[in-house]
Motif scaffolding. Structure first.
Motif, PDB file in Angstrom:
ATOM      1  N   VAL A   8      -3.822   7.178  12.312  1.00  0.00           N
ATOM      2  CA  VAL A   8      -3.563   6.684  10.951  1.00  0.00           C
ATOM      3  C   VAL A   8      -2.352   7.422  10.352  1.00  0.00           C
ATOM      4  O   VAL A   8      -1.489   6.816   9.719  1.00  0.00           O
ATOM      5  N   TYR A   9      -2.294   8.737  10.613  1.00  0.00           N
ATOM      6  CA  TYR A   9      -1.190   9.527  10.055  1.00  0.00           C
ATOM      7  C   TYR A   9       0.154   9.036  10.623  1.00  0.00           C
ATOM      8  O   TYR A   9       1.107   8.793   9.875  1.00  0.00           O
ATOM      9  N   ALA A  10       0.187   8.863  11.936  1.00  0.00           N
ATOM     10  CA  ALA A  10       1.448   8.471  12.585  1.00  0.00           C
ATOM     11  C   ALA A  10       1.878   7.075  12.126  1.00  0.00           C
ATOM     12  O   ALA A  10       3.043   6.858  11.749  1.00  0.00           O
ATOM     13  N   ARG A  11       0.945   6.137  12.116  1.00  0.00           N
ATOM     14  CA  ARG A  11       1.320   4.753  11.777  1.00  0.00           C
ATOM     15  C   ARG A  11       1.661   4.624  10.289  1.00  0.00           C
ATOM     16  O   ARG A  11       2.613   3.933   9.920  1.00  0.00           O
ATOM     17  N   GLY A  12       0.857   5.299   9.440  1.00  0.00           N
ATOM     18  CA  GLY A  12       1.126   5.239   8.002  1.00  0.00           C
ATOM     19  C   GLY A  12       2.474   5.870   7.666  1.00  0.00           C
ATOM     20  O   GLY A  12       3.261   5.318   6.897  1.00  0.00           O
ATOM     21  N   CYS A  13       2.753   7.036   8.271  1.00  0.00           N
ATOM     22  CA  CYS A  13       4.034   7.718   7.993  1.00  0.00           C
ATOM     23  C   CYS A  13       5.203   6.881   8.514  1.00  0.00           C
ATOM     24  O   CYS A  13       6.244   6.776   7.853  1.00  0.00           O
ATOM     25  N   ALA A  14       5.018   6.295   9.710  1.00  0.00           N
ATOM     26  CA  ALA A  14       6.103   5.486  10.274  1.00  0.00           C
ATOM     27  C   ALA A  14       6.428   4.313   9.358  1.00  0.00           C
ATOM     28  O   ALA A  14       7.574   3.843   9.323  1.00  0.00           O
ATOM     29  N   ASN A  15       5.436   3.864   8.597  1.00  0.00           N
ATOM     30  CA  ASN A  15       5.671   2.759   7.661  1.00  0.00           C
ATOM     31  C   ASN A  15       6.086   3.258   6.276  1.00  0.00           C
ATOM     32  O   ASN A  15       6.060   2.488   5.314  1.00  0.00           O
ATOM     33  N   ILE A  74       0.876  -1.183   0.000  1.00  0.00           N
ATOM     34  CA  ILE A  74       0.000   0.000   0.000  1.00  0.00           C
ATOM     35  C   ILE A  74       0.912   1.231   0.000  1.00  0.00           C
ATOM     36  O   ILE A  74       1.647   1.486   0.956  1.00  0.00           O
ATOM     37  N   MET A  75       0.837   1.998  -1.087  1.00  0.00           N
ATOM     38  CA  MET A  75       1.793   3.091  -1.267  1.00  0.00           C
ATOM     39  C   MET A  75       1.303   4.412  -0.671  1.00  0.00           C
ATOM     40  O   MET A  75       2.104   5.294  -0.373  1.00  0.00           O
ATOM     41  N   ALA A  76      -0.024   4.580  -0.584  1.00  0.00           N
ATOM     42  CA  ALA A  76      -0.554   5.834  -0.034  1.00  0.00           C
ATOM     43  C   ALA A  76      -1.879   5.545   0.646  1.00  0.00           C
ATOM     44  O   ALA A  76      -2.615   4.640   0.245  1.00  0.00           O
ATOM     45  N   VAL A  77      -2.172   6.337   1.678  1.00  0.00           N
ATOM     46  CA  VAL A  77      -3.422   6.184   2.426  1.00  0.00           C
ATOM     47  C   VAL A  77      -4.071   7.551   2.581  1.00  0.00           C
ATOM     48  O   VAL A  77      -3.442   8.505   3.046  1.00  0.00           O
ATOM     49  N   GLY A  78      -5.339   7.630   2.189  1.00  0.00           N
ATOM     50  CA  GLY A  78      -6.119   8.842   2.439  1.00  0.00           C
ATOM     51  C   GLY A  78      -7.197   8.503   3.450  1.00  0.00           C
ATOM     52  O   GLY A  78      -7.939   7.533   3.279  1.00  0.00           O
ATOM     53  N   PHE A  79      -7.273   9.285   4.520  1.00  0.00           N
ATOM     54  CA  PHE A  79      -8.230   9.001   5.601  1.00  0.00           C
ATOM     55  C   PHE A  79      -9.120  10.207   5.824  1.00  0.00           C
ATOM     56  O   PHE A  79      -8.669  11.356   5.754  1.00  0.00           O
ATOM     57  N   VAL A  80     -10.385   9.954   6.132  1.00  0.00           N
ATOM     58  CA  VAL A  80     -11.292  11.009   6.628  1.00  0.00           C
ATOM     59  C   VAL A  80     -12.069  10.415   7.790  1.00  0.00           C
ATOM     60  O   VAL A  80     -12.628   9.313   7.681  1.00  0.00           O
ATOM     61  N   GLY A  81     -12.126  11.148   8.907  1.00  0.00           N
ATOM     62  CA  GLY A  81     -12.853  10.655  10.083  1.00  0.00           C
ATOM     63  C   GLY A  81     -12.564  11.570  11.260  1.00  0.00           C
ATOM     64  O   GLY A  81     -12.227  12.745  11.078  1.00  0.00           O
ATOM     65  N   SER A  82     -12.657  11.016  12.465  1.00  0.00           N
ATOM     66  CA  SER A  82     -12.469  11.842  13.657  1.00  0.00           C
ATOM     67  C   SER A  82     -10.973  12.109  13.881  1.00  0.00           C
ATOM     68  O   SER A  82     -10.118  11.328  13.450  1.00  0.00           O
ATOM     69  N   THR A  83     -10.676  13.177  14.602  1.00  0.00           N
ATOM     70  CA  THR A  83      -9.262  13.575  14.762  1.00  0.00           C
ATOM     71  C   THR A  83      -8.406  12.534  15.492  1.00  0.00           C
ATOM     72  O   THR A  83      -7.280  12.261  15.047  1.00  0.00           O
ATOM     73  N   PRO A  84      -8.879  11.910  16.577  1.00  0.00           N
ATOM     74  CA  PRO A  84      -7.974  10.932  17.222  1.00  0.00           C
ATOM     75  C   PRO A  84      -7.573   9.803  16.266  1.00  0.00           C
ATOM     76  O   PRO A  84      -6.409   9.380  16.260  1.00  0.00           O
ATOM     77  N   ILE A  85      -8.514   9.336  15.436  1.00  0.00           N
ATOM     78  CA  ILE A  85      -8.172   8.242  14.505  1.00  0.00           C
ATOM     79  C   ILE A  85      -7.314   8.797  13.358  1.00  0.00           C
ATOM     80  O   ILE A  85      -6.390   8.130  12.885  1.00  0.00           O
ATOM     81  N   ALA A  86      -7.601  10.031  12.947  1.00  0.00           N
ATOM     82  CA  ALA A  86      -6.788  10.660  11.893  1.00  0.00           C
ATOM     83  C   ALA A  86      -5.325  10.737  12.333  1.00  0.00           C
ATOM     84  O   ALA A  86      -4.408  10.429  11.564  1.00  0.00           O
ATOM     85  N   GLU A  87      -5.119  11.136  13.591  1.00  0.00           N
ATOM     86  CA  GLU A  87      -3.744  11.253  14.097  1.00  0.00           C
ATOM     87  C   GLU A  87      -3.066   9.884  14.170  1.00  0.00           C
ATOM     88  O   GLU A  87      -1.884   9.733  13.836  1.00  0.00           O
TER      89      GLU A  87
END
Ligand code: NAD
Length: 499
Positions: free
Chosen positions: A233-240, A218-231
């Motif tokens: 997803v952002y942290a885990r996706g970027c770390a990977n 999975i090369m890119a992830v786009g997320f929309v939802g609540s801020t705690p889950i957004a944060e």
């Protein structure tokens, strides 16, 4: 009981994990279907199918890919009533609002028809002796979208239309609350001519989300939802090492200046505050009248309008302002905020907590609530409620109103209502919020602009749809060419410069 399936490889596929979630009809409170929650094995199979299909799709010329979008748009119009009905049945919003949900997604599909133009690269002839340079925009491979319950048509389309027209394959993990419309959209894309495996809908919860965030293909992830889950997803996706963009929650203010037309302002405020039962990330949840006289005139007109709002199930047709909340838990959470507001000392001018919909007593309905004299320290001001609750925070001056909106942690949307061009211009220039309305209560940018909040409403560099989406779903390769007639004899050991 209806069993919802995944849509993988161009067909419906039953879930095999043994885990499911209930899908409700929020108007009746009944469980109307079971949605499968994918295991990581099921997800991995879908990713593998997408990976196999993607190179041939990327090799098709962009005009052919755009034609799939053209046909998709035609099919969306054809099936508009069916889509809106399925959407309202699982989400609860009114039919006209559900059609708006489909149309704002469709408009992004229309914008994606510009792919042949948007994907053009650059070319410079003669950058050195016999040397030319050009750049191309190439798809990333397999990309993913994780989407919320409140726009089950629009937001999936904001994600998969640009991704796919750029030549990527897509895994959509929609909300488990209203999973039917995403499947219908995927079937329409197949009917429009999309090859199997390019758009896959994998239903699920945290297990599927984590599987996407951790999968090396999975090369890119786009997320929309609540801020705690957004944060998260952002942290885990970027770390990977993935490209990630996440859009989160909101607390949108409307500043009302003393010179605003109060009738127009109140019309705008009831629509933007209570439409879709307040379950919109661009809903106005805080009204900020400037000056005591403005506040008193506002409340005089606003309170009777809020009391008169018409609440009904979607089957009531056009004659409803809003419907139920999405789940019982959502309603209890919203009611909890209203209780907290009362305990914290705000004036509850309209109390919809005990509203019961006749004939639909088990539905997740709640009446509209209006608070006056809300202050900055109250939880109903600080936190996103996501329900039919509007808070009025009185400001003494324009600067105080501006500062209030600027110091809130969320920065999705904001509006100012005024006849004063100087004030509007100053506001639009200084405010630290991503989408600004001047006498426009819900300033959602059109498909050919980009959508994105600031502060804790958005994470990542690029916005959704518009030109940013073509940047997010492609990467640039730059090619330098020199042909034999331009090549000097002998090796060069120092870095080439333009001299
Ligand atoms: P949510 O955060 O609960 O769910 C969003 C997605 O994340 C869903 O697909 C869900 O299955 C998944 N998810 C939920 N919990 C998870 C977890 N613990 N780990 C991994 N994944 C998880 O949001 P929601 O209730 O569906 O949607 C409402 C929220 O979305 C509101 O906060 C609203 O403001 C926001 N929203 C923002 C925008 C925007 O563009 N900024 C647009 C629409 C909605």
């Amino acid at each position: 009981m209806e069993e919802i399936q995944h849509y993988i490889g161009g067909k419906l596929v039953s879930g095999t994990s043994g885990r499911t979630a209930d899908v409700y009809n929020p108007a009746t409170g009944e469980v109307q279907a079971q949605v499968p929650l994918a295991s990581s094995e099921e997800l991995n199979q879908a990713i593998e199918i997408a990976k196999q299909a993607q190179p041939a799709w990327a090799a098709q010329n962009p005009q052919k890919r755009a034609r799939v979008m053209m046909e998709f748009v035609r099919l969306l119009h054809r099936d508009m009533d069916k889509l809106a009905e399925a959407l309202s049945r699982e989400h609860g919003k009114t039919i006209p609002d559900a059609k708006g949900d489909v149309i704002r997604g469709l408009e992004v599909a229309e914008y994606c028809i510009s792919a042949p133009q948007m994907l053009k690269g650059e070319f410079s002839e003669g950058v050195g002796p016999g040397i030319d340079m050009h750049s191309v925009k190439q798809p990333l491979g397999v990309v993913a979208g994780i989407t919320p319950f409140n726009f089950p048509a629009m937001i999936p389309m904001w994600k998969f239309c640009p991704a796919i027209v750029c030549g990527n394959a897509f895994i959509l993990k929609p909300s488990e609350r209203d999973p039917s419309v995403p499947n219908m959209l995927a079937a329409l894309m197949s009917e429009a001519g999309l090859p199997d495996g390019i758009l896959n809908v994998v239903h699920g919860d945290k297990e599927a989300v984590d599987g996407l965030l951790d999968h090396e293909d999975i090369m890119a992830v786009g997320f929309v939802g609540s801020t705690p889950i957004a944060e998260y997803v952002y942290a885990r996706g970027c770390a990977n090492g993935k490209r990630v963009q996440c859009f989160g929650g909101a607390k949108n203010h409307m500043i009302i200046m003393p010179d605003a037309d109060m009738d127009q302002t109140v019309d705008a405020l009831v629509g933007a505050g209570y439409g879709a039962a307040g379950e919109r990330c661009m809903a106005v949840s805080v009204a900020v009248p400037v000056g005591e006289d403005t506040a008193n005139r506002l409340m005089e007109k606003l309170a009777p309008r809020v009391e008169a709002l018409k609440i009904a199930p979607y089957t009531a047709g056009d004659d409803a302002d809003f419907g139920p909340l999405v789940t019982k838990e959502a309603r209890e959470r919203v009611k909890g905020y209203v209780d907290a507001g009362v305990n914290e000392g705000a004036d509850l001018v309209v109390d919809g907590r005990d509203f019961k919909m006749q004939g639909y007593e088990d539905g997740f309905f709640m009446g509209a609530c209006l608070f006056d004299n809300v202050t900055k320290d109250m939880s109903i001001y600080k936190e996103e409620i996501f329900g039919p609750v509007l808070s009025v925070v009185r400001a003494n001056t324009y600067e105080e109103g501006l500062d209030l909106a600027m110091s809130h942690e969320y920065g999705n949307g904001v509006a100012i209502f005024t006849r004063d061009g100087d004030a509007a211009r100053d506001f639009a220039s200084r405010i630290n919020i991503g989408m600004v309305g001047v006498n426009v209560p819900i300033p959602v940018p059109l498909a050919y602009y980009t959508f994105g909040g600031w502060k804790r409403s958005g994470f990542g560099d690029l916005n959704q749809h518009g030109p940013d989406s073509f940047k997010f779903y492609t990467r640039t390769k730059t090619i330098t060419s020199r042909w034999p007639s331009g090549i000097k004899e002998g090796a060069e050991f120092s870095i080439p410069t333009m001299g």
